[in-house]
Design an enzyme around this catalytic site. Structure first.
Site, mmCIF file in Angstrom:
data_model
loop_
_atom_site.group_PDB
_atom_site.id
_atom_site.type_symbol
_atom_site.label_atom_id
_atom_site.label_comp_id
_atom_site.label_asym_id
_atom_site.label_seq_id
_atom_site.Cartn_x
_atom_site.Cartn_y
_atom_site.Cartn_z
ATOM 1 N N ASP A 110 -24.516 -22.009 -18.198
ATOM 2 C CA ASP A 110 -23.664 -22.419 -17.081
ATOM 3 C C ASP A 110 -22.707 -23.518 -17.526
ATOM 4 O OD1 ASP A 110 -22.602 -22.311 -14.600
ATOM 5 O OD2 ASP A 110 -24.282 -23.226 -13.563
ATOM 6 N N ASN A 363 -22.594 -29.651 -17.790
ATOM 7 C CA ASN A 363 -22.949 -28.904 -18.997
ATOM 8 C C ASN A 363 -21.707 -28.699 -19.856
ATOM 9 O OD1 ASN A 363 -25.387 -28.707 -17.692
ATOM 10 N ND2 ASN A 363 -25.284 -26.511 -17.321
ATOM 11 N N SER A 405 -32.143 -33.765 -3.138
ATOM 12 C CA SER A 405 -32.609 -32.408 -2.862
ATOM 13 C C SER A 405 -32.117 -31.981 -1.490
ATOM 14 C CB SER A 405 -34.138 -32.356 -2.919
ATOM 15 O OG SER A 405 -34.690 -33.193 -1.909
ATOM 16 N N HIS A 427 -27.629 -35.897 -13.025
ATOM 17 C CA HIS A 427 -26.782 -35.102 -12.136
ATOM 18 C C HIS A 427 -27.509 -34.718 -10.854
ATOM 19 C CE1 HIS A 427 -29.162 -31.686 -13.187
ATOM 20 N NE2 HIS A 427 -28.275 -30.774 -12.914
#
Length: 522
Positions: A110, A363, A405, A427
């Site tokens: 990703d 990423n 979350s 992150h």
């Protein structure tokens, strides 16, 4: 209160102080982990990291099999962020700096997964009475064919080669600013701020590469202006699009500079390069295999570095071109996802303004002229203040986006440029239990969560026809549990770890209003 896992740290770790641990390892690579005593660290993540560190021995073997190298390839340092947890071969929250080599797997599939945050002119009180209507509209836009993002072949190629400047080089397509709610699709929400003054509001506006031939099928799909199911897709896993509001301000000066005030509605998007990233990473694996010396056995951990030598330059360039294409696509995808959130809000409040605060990658790799390469996997840049200009990023540091979350608060912080952390931060909060275990969580907890928080998925569980299908609802609930709050670390201790370690300072806290997630119902 520390969790049981936090009270019993893995014995292989050595705590240095309240902010840092180290991991002695047979490969001799310096490893620092930023995590306070109240942040749990999975032993399985430590197992995985130790396996990754075996790549130091792989690089030594490659050096012996490749005479004449100007620089000895090696892993210089590894830093793990507070959300450190097991991944698929490389732990999430791993920052890895090499010399003389790059490692495609240390970024993964990703490519340029990241976050985009925007500050709107809307207040939370304006939309609270209309959440049912807003939910229906957003479900249509995100999951029921309402996005209508038309792109020409020139726009597609411009995006893949240059990023946002290439996508926006010709401005907004004609006919995209008037008519019904779906006329022009997400393009209707583009404002003047989206076309100018991008510098300082993204980590990078794009990653220019010379070609996009590897994705020619996507560029020419449909001919003329065409629509597809890729651009404007949230993705999978823990990716989301969320409406939030500023619930607390911790740094008034930075918040003001970033255009943030209490009660203001904020847009947050978490997504990446989708299938293009998978294709680019496959290109990297193929090129690494093609250049692999016959005298060097395939590593036990299956991680294949690419040397920065002259002989492997053509194959390495093919990978880096595809890598840049995928990274640029991710920038454009987050741009359109934010436009779709704007479109949903506009249905409720009418005309609105929305200005990007920041777009931060997770990423990526950053090659340097000195032969070093910084890889981040599930970690974000956290550069400090001190630039030559008067932009907010120069005066206050790089915005660091740390989502909680599902249903939990998120935070915007300002980076402090900590070199011990390789100028990197986490992150997110990070998983505390695997998805499979989370899917077996209690139904009572899920019911209580759903009463308090609005989750928008492709499946409308309130629809009587859907609710009557027990098999569909059971599968939906199992899927939703995988991203439920109990599957993640608490975001508060994670943010406190960044603050105590002088990695980043909190600027504002953001409370969620609703989250769109493809995780359940797809």
């Amino acid at each position: 209160m520390p969790t049981p896992a936090a009270k019993r740290p893995d014995p292989r770790l050595v705590r240095v102080d309240d902010s840092w641990l180290t991991l002695p390892n047979p490969s001799g690579v310096p490893v620092d982990i930023c995590a306070g005593p109240d942040v749990p660290i999975e032993s399985v993540a430590i197992d995985e990291l130790l396996t990754v560190l075996e790549t130091a021995d792989t690089l030594r073997s490659l050096a012996r099999a490749t005479p004449g190298l100007d620089t000895e390839p090696r892993i210089d340092r590894v830093v793990c962020t507070p959300d450190f947890h097991k991944g698929a071969g490389i732990p999430i929250g791993t920052v890895l700096r090499t010399t003389g080599a790059l490692i495609p797997q240390a970024v993964g599939n990703d490519i340029n997964c990241g976050m985009r945050v925007e500050a709107t002119s809307v207040t939370v009180d304006q939309i609270r009475p209309h959440l049912d209507r807003l939910e229906r509209r957003l479900r249509h836009l995100f999951f029921e064919g309402g996005r209508r993002i038309g792109l020409t072949a020139r726009q597609r190629e411009g995006l893949l080669r240059e990023g946002l400047p290439g996508l926006l080089a010709e401005g907004v397509p004609a006919g995209s600013t008037a008519g019904s709610a779906d006329s022009g699709g997400a393009w209707r929400q583009v404002g003047p701020d989206d076309l100018t003054e991008l510098d300082g509001r993204l980590h990078s506006t794009g990653y220019p590469v010379p070609s996009a031939e590897g994705f020619r099928d996507w560029i020419t799909s449909g001919g003329g202006t065409s629509y597809d199911s890729i651009i404007g897709s949230v993705g999978g896993g823990n990716h989301f699009a969320e409406l939030q509001y500023v619930s607390a301000v911790h740094d008034g000066a930075a918040a003001y500079a970033w255009g943030l005030a209490p009660g203001q509605v904020v847009l947050m998007v978490h997504s990446g390069s989708l299938s293009l990233g998978h294709q680019a990473n496959a290109t990297g694996r193929d090129q690494a295999k093609a250049a692999w010396p016959r005298a060097v056995p395939t590593p036990r951990n299956r991680i294949l570095p690419m040397l920065l030598d002259e002989a492997s330059a053509p194959g390495r360039q093919r990978y880096l071109t595809a890598f840049g294409n995928a990274a640029n696509f991710a920038l454009g995808n987050r741009f359109f996802l934010a436009l779709m959130l704007r479109a949903g809000l506009a249905e409720i409040v009418g005309e609105l303004r929305s200005r990007q605060v920041y777009d931060a990658p997770h990423n990526l790799m950053w090659p340097d002229s000195d032969g070093t390469v910084l890889h981040r996997k599930g970690a974000t840049p956290a550069g400090g203040a001190g630039g030559a200009g008067q932009r907010p990023i120069d005066l206050y540091g790089e915005p660091v986006i740390v989502p909680g979350s599902m249903g939990a608060p998120s935070y915007l912080l300002r980076g402090l440029g900590n070199t011990r952390a390789l100028t990197s931060a986490c992150h997110g909060a990070g998983r505390s239990i695997p998805r499979g275990t989370a899917a077996r969580g209690g139904d009572a907890e899920l019911d209580a969560f759903l009463r308090e928080f609005r989750v928008v998925t492709p499946l409308d569980h309130r629809d009587p026809a859907v609710a009557a299908r027990r098999d569909i609802i059971d599968a939906w609930r199992r899927d939703l549990k995988q991203e439920a709050p109990w599957a993640y670390k608490e975001v508060g201790p994670v943010v406190d770890s960044l603050r105590r370690a002088e990695v980043a300072e909190p600027v504002v806290e953001l409370r969620p209003i609703l989250r769109l997630t493809p995780r359940a119902g797809t």
